[in-house]
Design an enzyme around this catalytic site. Structure first.
Site, mmCIF file in Angstrom:
data_model
loop_
_atom_site.group_PDB
_atom_site.id
_atom_site.type_symbol
_atom_site.label_atom_id
_atom_site.label_comp_id
_atom_site.label_asym_id
_atom_site.label_seq_id
_atom_site.Cartn_x
_atom_site.Cartn_y
_atom_site.Cartn_z
ATOM 1 N N GLN A 23 0.835 -1.200 0.000
ATOM 2 C CA GLN A 23 0.000 0.000 0.000
ATOM 3 C C GLN A 23 0.871 1.252 0.000
ATOM 4 O O GLN A 23 1.911 1.311 0.655
ATOM 5 C CB GLN A 23 -0.920 0.001 1.220
ATOM 6 C CG GLN A 23 -1.997 1.068 1.148
ATOM 7 C CD GLN A 23 -3.226 0.691 1.952
ATOM 8 O OE1 GLN A 23 -3.395 -0.467 2.326
ATOM 9 N NE2 GLN A 23 -4.090 1.642 2.213
ATOM 10 N N LEU A 104 1.095 -5.828 2.142
ATOM 11 C CA LEU A 104 -0.002 -6.202 1.246
ATOM 12 C C LEU A 104 0.501 -7.019 0.065
ATOM 13 O O LEU A 104 -0.163 -7.960 -0.389
ATOM 14 C CB LEU A 104 -0.705 -4.937 0.755
ATOM 15 C CG LEU A 104 -1.733 -5.106 -0.361
ATOM 16 C CD1 LEU A 104 -2.950 -5.861 0.138
ATOM 17 C CD2 LEU A 104 -2.130 -3.733 -0.915
ATOM 18 N N ARG A 128 -9.462 -7.308 4.482
ATOM 19 C CA ARG A 128 -8.353 -6.693 5.207
ATOM 20 C C ARG A 128 -8.415 -5.172 5.106
ATOM 21 O O ARG A 128 -8.248 -4.454 6.101
ATOM 22 C CB ARG A 128 -7.040 -7.223 4.625
ATOM 23 C CG ARG A 128 -5.739 -6.748 5.285
ATOM 24 C CD ARG A 128 -4.584 -7.416 4.528
ATOM 25 N NE ARG A 128 -3.270 -7.187 5.100
ATOM 26 C CZ ARG A 128 -2.453 -6.206 4.766
ATOM 27 N NH1 ARG A 128 -2.847 -5.309 3.860
ATOM 28 N NH2 ARG A 128 -1.260 -6.092 5.309
ATOM 29 N N HIS A 214 0.456 -2.327 10.944
ATOM 30 C CA HIS A 214 1.591 -3.070 11.509
ATOM 31 C C HIS A 214 1.974 -2.632 12.921
ATOM 32 O O HIS A 214 3.142 -2.467 13.243
ATOM 33 C CB HIS A 214 2.794 -2.987 10.575
ATOM 34 C CG HIS A 214 2.508 -3.536 9.209
ATOM 35 N ND1 HIS A 214 2.225 -4.868 8.995
ATOM 36 C CD2 HIS A 214 2.419 -2.926 8.004
ATOM 37 C CE1 HIS A 214 1.986 -5.053 7.709
ATOM 38 N NE2 HIS A 214 2.087 -3.897 7.095
ATOM 39 N N GLN A 263 0.931 -10.670 10.335
ATOM 40 C CA GLN A 263 1.276 -9.478 9.557
ATOM 41 C C GLN A 263 0.480 -8.250 9.976
ATOM 42 O O GLN A 263 0.953 -7.119 9.874
ATOM 43 C CB GLN A 263 1.041 -9.773 8.066
ATOM 44 C CG GLN A 263 1.611 -8.749 7.117
ATOM 45 C CD GLN A 263 1.026 -8.898 5.736
ATOM 46 O OE1 GLN A 263 -0.113 -8.506 5.491
ATOM 47 N NE2 GLN A 263 1.786 -9.477 4.822
#
Length: 334
Positions: A23, A104, A128, A214, A263
């Protein structure tokens, strides 16, 4: 699995790492050249439109930057564009030795490696994106890239900022030795950025990514995403994959499933991904999808290595030209 050997025919692909961007690589019109000129790409986008029930082809060709900025659209758009490029290259004979994806981008890498189907990957990244968007709407979060400061110093700055009680801030991305991204509550990220500058950082850049990725703030959606992961089939990889969660190899489908859960809240260890690749006979690093960010990270982490990107017509055509078989002259009758 401890390494790989090249599976391509010739120097273009032997030992090549296929890198799929994450992203932030999106841009308006990023798929126009693909849909205009490449039938394999049109096939991927047609399937994506059908799977998602979205006009993704239109959005990636003529949509505005604002449309693409919505996380629930951004994520499937980047993955589809990357896999469209992958299909164009694969159809031309591209055979990398291994694959890796930045955050991603790991979903695209897992499709390329035969772990996930296109349908599963797109359904998962759409969810997601939606879940991450929900966190962004509920939590005043932010992300910032710290440039010119070693990662361990950035981590120490985050610890100091958190001790002030302004909220959570953690290392989110180890992008290159002197570029580390932090993520968390907006106030804590701001304080950490100022402290990083005081500690000698060259620059702190706030990222326009839509959510505090994250970090532990994403644990709020971990359970729902884990349930979704359980509903999809994960096969063992047929192409080696280096995980951005661990920086090591993904050996089974079940391991890939577990890592996609981790992740959400864990940092992207891209420096380790590149160093793992560099320990083996890699002769090129190919960025498959929009943008050129990963190519730059590879050069700044590993030195003068061969990189290729595919995010525009000229660069994609150059790589396709290298993949094209050499034309042998017709024999002349004597």
């Amino acid at each position: 699995m401890t390494g790989w050997t090249g599976s391509g025919s010739g120097g273009t692909t032997t030992g090549c790492l296929a890198m799929f961007p994450g992203q932030g690589s999106q841009r308006a019109g990023m798929a126009r050249h693909l849909l205009d000129a490449h039938a394999p790409a049109r096939g991927v986008f047609a399937r994506a439109d059908e799977i998602l029930g979205l006009p993704l082809s239109r959005i990636c060709v003529s949509g505005t930057a604002g449309e693409l900025a919505r996380t629930e659209i951004t994520q499937p758009a980047i993955v589809t564009t990357s896999l469209a490029v992958w299909e164009v290259l694969r159809s031309a004979g591209y055979r990398p030795a291994a694959a890796a994806g930045h955050s991603l981008g790991e979903f695209a890498a897992l499709v390329a490696a035969g772990v996930l189907s296109l349908e599963s990957a797109l359904q998962l990244v759409r969810l997601r994106g939606r879940l991450m968007g929900e966190v962004a709407r509920e939590v005043p979060g932010a992300m910032a890239a710290v440039l010119g400061l070693a990662a361990q110093e950035v981590a120490a700055v985050c610890d100091s900022a958190q001790a002030l009680g302004l909220g959570l801030v953690q290392v989110a991305n180890y992008n290159e030795p002197l570029q580390t991204v932090v993520s968390g509550h907006a106030d804590a990220v701001e304080v950490a950025g100022k402290a990083a500058l005081a500690a000698g950082a060259d620059q702190v850049v706030t990222l326009d990514v839509g959510a505090p990725f994250h970090c532990s703030l994403m644990s709020a959606v971990e359970e729902e995403f884990t349930e979704a992961l359980a509903a999809h089939r994960f096969a063992d990889p047929v192409l080696p994959v280096i995980s951005s969660v661990t920086g090591g190899y993904v050996t089974t489908g079940e391991e890939a499933r577990r890592l996609l859960r981790r992740q959400l809240t864990g940092p992207v260890r891209w420096v380790q991904v590149l160093r793992t690749a560099a320990r083996h006979p890699v002769d090129a690093y190919t960025e498959i999808g929009p943008g050129r960010v990963l190519s730059g990270l590879a050069r700044r982490t590993l030195g003068e290595v061969g990189t290729r990107s595919t995010g525009d017509p000229r660069r994609l055509a150059a790589l396709l030209g290298e993949l094209a078989p050499r034309q042998r002259p017709e024999p002349v009758a004597s």
